[in-house]
Design a protein around this motif. Structure first.
Motif, PDB file in Angstrom:
ATOM      1  N   MET A 129     -14.352  16.781  69.172  1.00  0.00           N
ATOM      2  CA  MET A 129     -14.865  17.801  68.250  1.00  0.00           C
ATOM      3  C   MET A 129     -14.337  19.187  68.614  1.00  0.00           C
ATOM      4  O   MET A 129     -13.960  19.964  67.735  1.00  0.00           O
ATOM      5  CB  MET A 129     -16.396  17.797  68.234  1.00  0.00           C
ATOM      6  CG  MET A 129     -16.975  16.598  67.522  1.00  0.00           C
ATOM      7  SD  MET A 129     -18.764  16.644  67.229  1.00  0.00           S
ATOM      8  CE  MET A 129     -19.435  17.061  68.811  1.00  0.00           C
ATOM      9  N   LEU A 130     -14.308  19.492  69.899  1.00  0.00           N
ATOM     10  CA  LEU A 130     -13.811  20.793  70.342  1.00  0.00           C
ATOM     11  C   LEU A 130     -12.361  20.993  69.931  1.00  0.00           C
ATOM     12  O   LEU A 130     -11.991  22.043  69.392  1.00  0.00           O
ATOM     13  CB  LEU A 130     -13.959  20.935  71.855  1.00  0.00           C
ATOM     14  CG  LEU A 130     -13.404  22.208  72.484  1.00  0.00           C
ATOM     15  CD1 LEU A 130     -14.080  23.440  71.905  1.00  0.00           C
ATOM     16  CD2 LEU A 130     -13.567  22.164  73.994  1.00  0.00           C
ATOM     17  N   VAL A 131     -11.535  20.002  70.153  1.00  0.00           N
ATOM     18  CA  VAL A 131     -10.120  20.101  69.786  1.00  0.00           C
ATOM     19  C   VAL A 131      -9.972  20.239  68.266  1.00  0.00           C
ATOM     20  O   VAL A 131      -9.182  21.059  67.782  1.00  0.00           O
ATOM     21  CB  VAL A 131      -9.314  18.901  70.336  1.00  0.00           C
ATOM     22  CG1 VAL A 131      -7.924  18.847  69.735  1.00  0.00           C
ATOM     23  CG2 VAL A 131      -9.231  18.985  71.858  1.00  0.00           C
ATOM     24  N   LYS A 132     -10.751  19.476  67.508  1.00  0.00           N
ATOM     25  CA  LYS A 132     -10.701  19.583  66.045  1.00  0.00           C
ATOM     26  C   LYS A 132     -11.077  20.989  65.585  1.00  0.00           C
ATOM     27  O   LYS A 132     -10.432  21.559  64.702  1.00  0.00           O
ATOM     28  CB  LYS A 132     -11.629  18.552  65.383  1.00  0.00           C
ATOM     29  CG  LYS A 132     -11.166  17.133  65.542  1.00  0.00           C
ATOM     30  CD  LYS A 132      -9.859  16.907  64.821  1.00  0.00           C
ATOM     31  CE  LYS A 132      -9.389  15.493  64.992  1.00  0.00           C
ATOM     32  NZ  LYS A 132      -7.997  15.297  64.684  1.00  0.00           N
ATOM     33  N   VAL A 133     -12.113  21.552  66.167  1.00  0.00           N
ATOM     34  CA  VAL A 133     -12.532  22.915  65.820  1.00  0.00           C
ATOM     35  C   VAL A 133     -11.431  23.910  66.160  1.00  0.00           C
ATOM     36  O   VAL A 133     -11.108  24.798  65.350  1.00  0.00           O
ATOM     37  CB  VAL A 133     -13.857  23.277  66.533  1.00  0.00           C
ATOM     38  CG1 VAL A 133     -14.155  24.762  66.437  1.00  0.00           C
ATOM     39  CG2 VAL A 133     -15.005  22.465  65.952  1.00  0.00           C
ATOM     40  N   LEU A 134     -10.838  23.772  67.322  1.00  0.00           N
ATOM     41  CA  LEU A 134      -9.764  24.686  67.725  1.00  0.00           C
ATOM     42  C   LEU A 134      -8.580  24.592  66.762  1.00  0.00           C
ATOM     43  O   LEU A 134      -7.996  25.616  66.386  1.00  0.00           O
ATOM     44  CB  LEU A 134      -9.295  24.375  69.147  1.00  0.00           C
ATOM     45  CG  LEU A 134     -10.259  24.715  70.273  1.00  0.00           C
ATOM     46  CD1 LEU A 134      -9.720  24.214  71.611  1.00  0.00           C
ATOM     47  CD2 LEU A 134     -10.527  26.207  70.333  1.00  0.00           C
ATOM     48  N   LEU A 135      -8.241  23.389  66.364  1.00  0.00           N
ATOM     49  CA  LEU A 135      -7.099  23.201  65.461  1.00  0.00           C
ATOM     50  C   LEU A 135      -7.373  23.754  64.061  1.00  0.00           C
ATOM     51  O   LEU A 135      -6.487  24.318  63.428  1.00  0.00           O
ATOM     52  CB  LEU A 135      -6.730  21.719  65.363  1.00  0.00           C
ATOM     53  CG  LEU A 135      -6.043  21.122  66.582  1.00  0.00           C
ATOM     54  CD1 LEU A 135      -5.958  19.606  66.470  1.00  0.00           C
ATOM     55  CD2 LEU A 135      -4.658  21.728  66.779  1.00  0.00           C
ATOM     56  N   LYS A 136      -8.596  23.618  63.595  1.00  0.00           N
ATOM     57  CA  LYS A 136      -8.911  24.006  62.218  1.00  0.00           C
ATOM     58  C   LYS A 136      -9.325  25.469  62.058  1.00  0.00           C
ATOM     59  O   LYS A 136      -9.046  26.063  61.016  1.00  0.00           O
ATOM     60  CB  LYS A 136     -10.020  23.117  61.664  1.00  0.00           C
ATOM     61  CG  LYS A 136      -9.550  21.717  61.352  1.00  0.00           C
ATOM     62  CD  LYS A 136     -10.624  20.928  60.666  1.00  0.00           C
ATOM     63  CE  LYS A 136     -10.069  19.542  60.335  1.00  0.00           C
ATOM     64  NZ  LYS A 136     -10.929  18.789  59.463  1.00  0.00           N
ATOM     65  N   THR A 137      -9.999  26.023  63.046  1.00  0.00           N
ATOM     66  CA  THR A 137     -10.608  27.335  62.824  1.00  0.00           C
ATOM     67  C   THR A 137      -9.961  28.485  63.581  1.00  0.00           C
ATOM     68  O   THR A 137     -10.156  29.629  63.197  1.00  0.00           O
ATOM     69  CB  THR A 137     -12.111  27.317  63.190  1.00  0.00           C
ATOM     70  OG1 THR A 137     -12.250  27.027  64.587  1.00  0.00           O
ATOM     71  CG2 THR A 137     -12.848  26.295  62.358  1.00  0.00           C
ATOM     72  N   LYS A 138      -9.235  28.194  64.635  1.00  0.00           N
ATOM     73  CA  LYS A 138      -8.684  29.291  65.440  1.00  0.00           C
ATOM     74  C   LYS A 138      -7.206  29.469  65.147  1.00  0.00           C
ATOM     75  O   LYS A 138      -6.382  28.666  65.540  1.00  0.00           O
ATOM     76  CB  LYS A 138      -8.902  29.042  66.930  1.00  0.00           C
ATOM     77  CG  LYS A 138     -10.341  29.316  67.354  1.00  0.00           C
ATOM     78  CD  LYS A 138     -10.468  29.383  68.835  1.00  0.00           C
ATOM     79  CE  LYS A 138     -10.370  30.802  69.303  1.00  0.00           C
ATOM     80  NZ  LYS A 138     -10.615  30.944  70.723  1.00  0.00           N
TER      81      LYS A 138
END
Length: 174
Positions: A129-138
Motif C-alpha cells: 500500500m505504501l509503495v502504491k501511494v508513493l507511485l500514485k500521489t507523490k
C-alpha cells in the motif's frame, strides 16, 4: 564502567543482530525487556522502527529502573544521515519518552535490513500500500521514497556493525 543492561525487541532480526554484537563488545549479556536488572545504571535498548513506533520501547520504559539512563538505538531502513528522518523518529519516541526521562535519554539511529520474503502478510500488505501511494500521489519523491519503490519486493541489508562505534563510545565514557 557503570552497570549496563543491553536489551532489544526485534521483529525481523536487525535489532537483535546489533544488540548481540554490542553486548559482545561490552562483554555483557543481552537481557529480556521484562528482566532489566533493577540496579542497572544504563539500559541500552535496540528497537526496530515499524509503522510509526519503536518496537518494544514502551515496554522497555515500563521496566526501566527509576534512575537508569536510557540509550535508545533505533533500527530501521531510513537513512540516519538525513536530518528529516531524525525529526520523524523523534516524534515517534516523544510519545513514549516523556517528562524527566527525556533528560536521561540519548538516542542513536542505525540502519537495518528487510527481506520481503520474510515479512508477515500484514507487513507485506502495508508495504504494498505504501509503495502504491508513493507511485500514485507523490510527484516529487524524496530519496527515501524512491529507495522504497526501487527495493520493493527485494532483500535489502544496511546492517553495519561499525555504526555501533559512537554508541559504544558514549556508553564507555558515560
Amino acid at each position: 564502567m557503570k552497570k549496563t543492561a543491553v536489551v532489544y525487541k526485534s521483529m525481523y532480526g536487525s535489532s537483535k543482530k546489533y544488540a548481540l554484537e554490542f553486548a559482545f563488545h561490552l562483554q555483557t549479556e543481552v537481557t529480556d525487556v521484562q528482566s532489566i536488572p533493577s540496579d542497572a545504571d544504563i539500559v541500552v535498548f535496540f528497537g526496530g522502527l515499524y509503522a510509526g513506533v519503536v518496537n518494544g520501547l514502551a515496554e522497555c520504559v515500563k521496566h526501566l529502573p527509576p534512575s537508569a539512563e536510557l540509550v535508545l538505538v533505533t533500527v530501521g531502513l531510513v537513512d540516519p544521515a538525513i536530518e528529516e528522518n531524525h525529526d520523524e523518529i523523534r516524534k515517534m519516541t516523544d510519545k513514549v519518552i516523556t517528562g524527566e526521562l527525556k533528560n536521561r535519554t540519548k538516542i542513536f539511529h542505525l540502519r537495518g535490513c528487510m527481506d520481503y520474503s520474510a515479512l508477515s502478510a500484514k507487513h507485506k500488505a502495508m508495504m504494498w500500500m505504501l509503495v502504491k501511494v508513493l507511485l500514485k500521489t507523490k510527484k516529487e519523491r524524496t530519496a527515501e521514497d524512491q529507495s522504497l519503490i526501487d527495493t520493493y519486493g527485494k532483500r535489502i541489508d544496511f546492517v553495519d556493525f561499525s555504526t555501533l562505534t559512537p554508541v559504544e563510545e558514549f556508553v564507555r565514557n558515560f
